[in-house]
Design a protein around this motif. Structure first.
Motif: not given
Length: 269
Positions: A60, A231, A109, A252, A135, A58
């Protein structure tokens, strides 16, 4: 190259107050994020996969920064515009609007699937801010990964020593063996580890071959991790190299990647 990426800076010490006043008066409007943020792409870092199941990355990109606002005021690259001048402001931070924008990503998220098992973040302040604000609530480790740093082009890519970062970002785990000068520097020494606080550090631009070697090492590092869902909070260039995505600030996107220990050219599946 200048027109296609965002360069960043941070005001440290006795920063030019006129620049700060310009930034304060500017309303920075980031590009609209793609609506389908969870649309996935599958890639492989080798011609054949060594694992039956991919790792979900993931990705970002950090939020809008002070340097983005500065660049909006100072247009470069045209004969009728200003020549590129590095404002010599180090390790940019997010704008106030940028902080609000990344804070608003928390719900998005929370919906990531599979849920991230760890957050890996570039040790540049704009990414550390983004990771903790967007996060920090996940309850998983936030780990600084120096290989995720931006390619050194301007003073904005010059970071700060781990001790200073630990004080500012106590929720982030910094590697015990993290070097004092962890950004690109051809001659790292104690005299150059002042983290930009004591004056204008010389900016040594990171050669392309060194940058590509670092990206290869990053792929190996990711392949060696035990998690199946990660992430990553990083920069446009690094995330583009990993995924092929052209991410806007605070955007994202997710990718399923067959990571292997010996990286080659990325292959879409």
């Amino acid at each position: 190259m200048i027109a296609s990426r965002e360069y960043c800076f941070r005001s440290l010490g006795n920063t030019n107050k006129s620049i700060k006043s310009q930034l304060a008066s500017l309303a920075f409007v980031p590009r609209t994020r793609l609506k389908d943020s969870f649309k996935r792409r599958s890639i492989s870092t080798c011609s054949s996969s060594s694992s039956s199941s991919p790792t979900t990355l993931h990705c970002l990109r950090h939020g809008p920064t002070e340097m983005a606002a500065y660049m909006a005021l100072h247009k470069y690259g045209s004969p009728h515009q200003e020549p590129l001048r590095d404002p010599m402001l180090y390790d940019t931070v997010l704008t106030s609007a940028g902080r609000k924008q990344v804070e608003s990503l928390a719900a998005q998220i929370n919906r990531l699937r599979p849920a991230p098992e760890v957050v890996l973040v570039s040790p540049l302040s704009r990414c550390l801010e983004t990771a903790t604000l967007a996060a920090g609530h996940l309850g998983v480790p936030l780990v600084a990964e120096p290989l995720l740093r931006e390619k050194v082009t301007l003073s904005s890519e010059i970071g700060q020593a781990p001790g200073a970062l630990k004080h500012k970002f106590p929720r982030v785990d910094f590697p015990a063996d993290m070097e004092e000068v962890w950004w690109y520097s051809p001659t790292s020494s104690s005299s150059s580890s002042s983290s930009a606080a004591g004056g204008h550090l010389h900016v040594d631009k990171e050669p392309e071959d060194v940058y590509q070697a670092r990206l290869a090492e990053l792929r190996q590092r990711l392949a060696s991790r035990p998690e199946h869902s990660i992430l990553i909070v990083s920069h446009w260039g690094v995330l583009h190299a990993l995924t092929g995505f052209d991410l806007a600030p605070a955007e994202i996107r997710s990718v399923d990647s067959w990571l292997v220990s010996a990286p080659g050219a990325a292959r879409r599946r």
